[in-house]
Design an enzyme around this catalytic site. Structure first.
Site, mmCIF file in Angstrom:
data_model
loop_
_atom_site.group_PDB
_atom_site.id
_atom_site.type_symbol
_atom_site.label_atom_id
_atom_site.label_comp_id
_atom_site.label_asym_id
_atom_site.label_seq_id
_atom_site.Cartn_x
_atom_site.Cartn_y
_atom_site.Cartn_z
ATOM 1 N N GLY A 257 2.580 2.267 10.692
ATOM 2 C CA GLY A 257 3.501 3.261 10.528
ATOM 3 C C GLY A 257 4.365 3.738 11.817
ATOM 4 N N ASN B 43 0.895 -1.099 -0.021
ATOM 5 C CA ASN B 43 -0.061 0.004 -0.195
ATOM 6 C C ASN B 43 1.064 1.213 0.087
ATOM 7 O OD1 ASN B 43 -1.850 2.043 0.528
ATOM 8 N ND2 ASN B 43 -2.279 1.272 2.566
ATOM 9 N N TRP B 44 0.922 1.694 -1.124
ATOM 10 C CA TRP B 44 1.875 2.946 -1.177
ATOM 11 C C TRP B 44 1.373 4.371 -0.493
ATOM 12 C CZ3 TRP B 44 3.522 2.684 -7.030
ATOM 13 C CH2 TRP B 44 4.385 1.508 -7.260
ATOM 14 N N LYS B 45 0.011 4.285 -0.345
ATOM 15 C CA LYS B 45 -0.439 5.542 0.287
ATOM 16 C C LYS B 45 -0.431 6.681 -0.714
ATOM 17 C CE LYS B 45 -0.153 3.341 4.629
ATOM 18 N NZ LYS B 45 0.202 3.483 6.208
ATOM 19 N N GLU C 18 -6.568 4.644 8.354
ATOM 20 C CA GLU C 18 -6.433 6.227 7.944
ATOM 21 C C GLU C 18 -7.793 6.870 7.279
ATOM 22 O OE1 GLU C 18 -3.076 5.671 5.772
ATOM 23 O OE2 GLU C 18 -1.859 5.096 7.666
ATOM 24 N N SER D 267 3.544 -2.031 10.389
ATOM 25 C CA SER D 267 4.988 -2.172 10.888
ATOM 26 C C SER D 267 5.387 -3.596 10.366
ATOM 27 C CB SER D 267 5.561 -1.753 12.103
ATOM 28 O OG SER D 267 5.082 -0.383 12.461
ATOM 29 N N HIS E 280 -9.332 1.144 5.559
ATOM 30 C CA HIS E 280 -8.192 1.377 6.250
ATOM 31 C C HIS E 280 -8.318 2.203 7.255
ATOM 32 C CE1 HIS E 280 -3.879 2.600 6.866
ATOM 33 N NE2 HIS E 280 -3.602 1.615 6.316
ATOM 34 N N GLU F 145 -5.114 -4.936 11.029
ATOM 35 C CA GLU F 145 -4.073 -3.996 11.050
ATOM 36 C C GLU F 145 -4.420 -3.143 12.568
ATOM 37 O OE1 GLU F 145 -2.249 -2.534 7.372
ATOM 38 O OE2 GLU F 145 -4.056 -1.807 7.358
ATOM 39 N N GLY G 35 2.886 -1.135 4.267
ATOM 40 C CA GLY G 35 2.865 0.425 3.810
ATOM 41 C C GLY G 35 4.228 0.902 3.700
ATOM 42 N N GLY G 36 4.845 1.374 4.634
ATOM 43 C CA GLY G 36 6.176 1.689 4.565
ATOM 44 C C GLY G 36 7.226 1.146 3.788
#
Ligand code: PGA
Length: 251
Positions: free
Chosen positions: A174, A9-11, A98, A214, A96, A168, A235-236
């Protein structure tokens, strides 16, 4: 047998050129390897067309990060599920944390998004997970059960077979704080139990349940070795090709 999946997930990261470089490097690296899981990339919407062109010639599948809860019409700024399906999108993230937090997405909107996607043959990756204070107060199972009931359990069992669940824990997203393998396994097995109670054992056994928060190349293999953890939502660590490919190879 249920599918293992690793999702990147590149966000809202990377310019067009960086995005193109990242997806082409991942596609080239993976094409030389033997992989046992499905690999899904979620770029920002503006890059979906470019990404699905790359995916066509590779092992990759493409997902959107969001979809409108409406069909079509006067909803400025929204992108409909039918528009996504024209771009050969296989999956779409829904719910998600966010989006729940910054865009106030509600359970009933999320249920509508799931419906729109299924109407257009796109598979939802449905995110659930508790906040830190909810875990500290012992409410994590209640929170997750509530999210599953309100977002997904209106589906019949045939429809539910198109769902991928992503657990999640919000406190792990993150933050660099990852759930322990035991915490992940405990919650994944609880989620599978909920699916079995609502539908049946075979639906529960068929459902892919991903862990996110993470996850990186150091902790992926131990997390993925749990019997109810069927891959990850990354993610990251999905923004670096070599790191992401290592995570895929841990699956
Ligand atoms: P993270 O994000 O891997 O950067 O923690 C996971 C996610 O938001 O899906």
């Amino acid at each position: 047998m249920r599918k293992k999946i690793v999702v990147g997930n590149w966000k809202m990261n990377n310019n067009f050129q960086e995005a193109e470089e990242l997806i082409s490097t991942i596609a080239d690296d993976l094409d030389e390897k033997e992989i046992v899981c499905e690999v899904v990339i979620c770029p920002p919407s503006l890059y979906l067309e470019m990404a699905s062109d790359y995916a066509e010639e590779s092992v990759l599948f493409i997902a959107a990060q969001n979809v409108s809860s409406f069909d079509n019409g006067a909803y400025t700024g929204e992108i409909s599920a039918s528009m996504l399906s024209e771009m050969e999108i296989s999956y779409c993230i829904v719910g998600h944390s966010e989006r729940r937090k910054y865009f106030n997405e509600t359970d009933s909107q999320l249920a509508e998004k799931v419906n729109r996607l299924l109407d257009n043959n796109i598979k939802p990756i449905f995110c659930i997970g508790e906040q830190l204070d909810e875990r500290e107060n012992g409410f994590q199972f209640d929170v997750v059960r509530n999210q599953m009931q309100k977002g997904l359990f209106h589906l019949n069992s045939d429809e539910f077979l198109n769902i991928t669940v992503a657990y999640e824990p919000v406190w792990a997203i993150g933050t660099g704080v990852v759930a322990t393998p035991n915490q992940a396994q405990e919650m994944h097995s609880y989620i599978r139990g909920l699916i079995s109670e609502k539908y049946n054992d075979s639906t529960a056994e068929e459902t892919t349940i991903l862990y996110g928060g993470s996850c990186n190349s150091d902790n992926a293999s131990i997390l993925f070795s749990n019997k109810d953890v069927d891959g990850g939502l990354i993610g990251g660590a999905s923004l670096k090709a070599d790191e992401f490919v290592k995570i895929v190879m841990s699956c």
